[in-house]
Design a protein around this motif. Structure first.
Motif, PDB file in Angstrom:
ATOM      1  N   ASP A   2     -10.806   8.204   1.831  1.00  0.00           N
ATOM      2  CA  ASP A   2      -9.550   7.611   1.831  1.00  0.00           C
ATOM      3  C   ASP A   2      -8.644   8.498   1.176  1.00  0.00           C
ATOM      4  OD1 ASP A   2     -10.645   7.117  -0.599  1.00  0.00           O
ATOM      5  OD2 ASP A   2      -9.723   5.061  -0.824  1.00  0.00           O
ATOM      6  N   ASN A   3      -8.947   9.893   0.869  1.00  0.00           N
ATOM      7  CA  ASN A   3      -8.002  10.636   0.366  1.00  0.00           C
ATOM      8  C   ASN A   3      -6.917  11.014   1.158  1.00  0.00           C
ATOM      9  OD1 ASN A   3     -10.393  11.996   1.520  1.00  0.00           O
ATOM     10  ND2 ASN A   3      -9.622  14.035   0.682  1.00  0.00           N
ATOM     11  N   LEU A   4      -5.630  10.509   0.836  1.00  0.00           N
ATOM     12  CA  LEU A   4      -4.686  10.621   2.006  1.00  0.00           C
ATOM     13  C   LEU A   4      -4.274  11.933   2.133  1.00  0.00           C
ATOM     14  CD1 LEU A   4      -2.889   7.160   1.124  1.00  0.00           C
ATOM     15  CD2 LEU A   4      -4.719   7.776   2.760  1.00  0.00           C
ATOM     16  N   GLU A   5      -4.143  12.705   1.025  1.00  0.00           N
ATOM     17  CA  GLU A   5      -3.712  14.136   1.302  1.00  0.00           C
ATOM     18  C   GLU A   5      -4.801  14.977   2.325  1.00  0.00           C
ATOM     19  OE1 GLU A   5      -1.007  15.711   0.528  1.00  0.00           O
ATOM     20  OE2 GLU A   5      -0.360  13.554  -0.111  1.00  0.00           O
ATOM     21  N   GLY A   6      -5.998  14.641   2.204  1.00  0.00           N
ATOM     22  CA  GLY A   6      -6.983  15.211   3.030  1.00  0.00           C
ATOM     23  C   GLY A   6      -6.832  14.694   4.660  1.00  0.00           C
ATOM     24  N   VAL A   7      -6.503  13.332   4.523  1.00  0.00           N
ATOM     25  CA  VAL A   7      -6.105  12.793   6.060  1.00  0.00           C
ATOM     26  C   VAL A   7      -4.969  13.620   6.745  1.00  0.00           C
ATOM     27  CG1 VAL A   7      -5.513  10.613   7.196  1.00  0.00           C
ATOM     28  CG2 VAL A   7      -7.264  10.756   5.302  1.00  0.00           C
ATOM     29  N   LYS A   8      -3.866  13.653   5.827  1.00  0.00           N
ATOM     30  CA  LYS A   8      -2.594  14.347   6.388  1.00  0.00           C
ATOM     31  C   LYS A   8      -2.867  15.793   6.715  1.00  0.00           C
ATOM     32  CE  LYS A   8       0.567  11.576   3.399  1.00  0.00           C
ATOM     33  NZ  LYS A   8       1.170  11.647   2.178  1.00  0.00           N
ATOM     34  N   GLY A   9      -3.884  16.408   5.953  1.00  0.00           N
ATOM     35  CA  GLY A   9      -4.182  17.872   6.237  1.00  0.00           C
ATOM     36  C   GLY A   9      -5.144  17.892   7.721  1.00  0.00           C
ATOM     37  N   LEU A  10      -5.745  17.011   8.073  1.00  0.00           N
ATOM     38  CA  LEU A  10      -6.767  16.763   9.185  1.00  0.00           C
ATOM     39  C   LEU A  10      -5.767  16.341  10.377  1.00  0.00           C
ATOM     40  CD1 LEU A  10      -9.319  16.934  10.709  1.00  0.00           C
ATOM     41  CD2 LEU A  10      -9.740  14.604   9.999  1.00  0.00           C
ATOM     42  N   ALA A  11      -4.936  15.628  10.173  1.00  0.00           N
ATOM     43  CA  ALA A  11      -3.896  15.352  11.320  1.00  0.00           C
ATOM     44  C   ALA A  11      -3.098  16.472  11.640  1.00  0.00           C
ATOM     45  CB  ALA A  11      -2.886  14.118  10.857  1.00  0.00           C
ATOM     46  N   ALA A  12      -2.660  17.150  10.589  1.00  0.00           N
ATOM     47  CA  ALA A  12      -1.887  18.470  10.954  1.00  0.00           C
ATOM     48  C   ALA A  12      -2.810  19.389  11.736  1.00  0.00           C
ATOM     49  CB  ALA A  12      -1.335  18.806   9.654  1.00  0.00           C
TER      50      ALA A  12
END
Length: 244
Positions: free
Chosen positions: A174-184
């Motif tokens: 649930d590391n949101l920065e990692g999720v944002k990086g993957l989405a981008a």
């Protein structure tokens, strides 16, 4: 001599591993050791039931009408199905000859010339990306992230229809920065047509105990609705449709 496959189990009318009604083949063996795995009994490459292509095809054909009517097909999952790429290749050829679509559910960690041939027959790849932070990914799986990203690049190069799967585990993925990086990152892949965010569950916990494996997520709860919607919202910024 026929190629032999080691199979953990089969599900004749699956509805969650690709579109339509699907015949799901759980292959034995996996190089990853995901902390949240609900099928740790598929890890051991020496276990499972041996099948010849004829034996497995005879079972698949029985459900051809259900698959055809619903727009479904066969999904090879695991474990990691591409550990047995020779067998998957033979089965994929036979399925396509029968007009049955093929989906491969994979971590993208295993790649070879035979895997390339398998992907020529794949109508759909379900690519499980466990995390986008290389350190977290290694902690979650015990292996490196780079092979999966290279595999993803290959699906784009070959224009293979791909769905991304992301398992949401509180305190782990649930590391949101990692999720944002993957989405981008996923914005760069026009071949990705769907993202599935899969909430962590503990239905496989008893298997870890039965096998004598250390289960590190004993105290981990399923993600609440707020976290789930926040992560889905981040993935929506990619412009790629989300499941549900």
């Amino acid at each position: 001599m026929a190629t032999i496959g080691r199979i953990h189990s089969v599900e004749s009318c699956g509805t969650v591993d690709g579109p339509g009604v699907r015949f799901v083949v759980f292959m034995q063996g996996c190089p990853l050791r995901c902390q949240f795995c609900h099928n740790p009994d598929t890890w051991d490459t020496t276990k499972g039931t041996e099948y010849t292509p004829d034996q497995l095809m005879n079972e698949i054909i029985r459900y051809k009408s259900y698959m055809s009517f619903s727009g479904g097909g066969v999904t090879f999952t695991g474990g990691e199905p591409l550990l047995q790429a020779d067998f998957i290749l033979e089965m994929s050829k036979r399925c396509k000859a029968e007009g049955i679509s093929v989906a491969i559910d994979t971590s993208g960690y295993v790649f070879s010339e035979t895997v390339e041939k398998v992907l020529e027959y794949a109508n759909l790849v379900l690519l499980d990306i466990k995390n986008f932070d290389p350190v977290v990914y290694n902690n979650v799986t015990g292996v490196e992230l780079a092979p999966t990203l290279k595999f993803l690049d290959y699906t784009r190069e070959k224009e293979i229809n791909t769905w991304i799967r992301y398992v949401l585990v509180p305190g782990l993925t649930d590391n949101l920065e990692g999720v944002k990086g993957l989405a981008a990152h996923l914005e760069n892949y026009p071949n990705i047509t769907r993202i599935e965010v899969l909430p962590f569950h503990k239905m496989g916990e008893y298997k870890w105990q039965a096998l004598g494996y250390e289960y590190k997520l004993f105290d981990t709860k399923e993600p609440d609705k707020k976290l789930l919607e926040e992560v889905k919202g981040i993935f929506r910024t990619s412009g790629i449709p989300l499941a549900n």
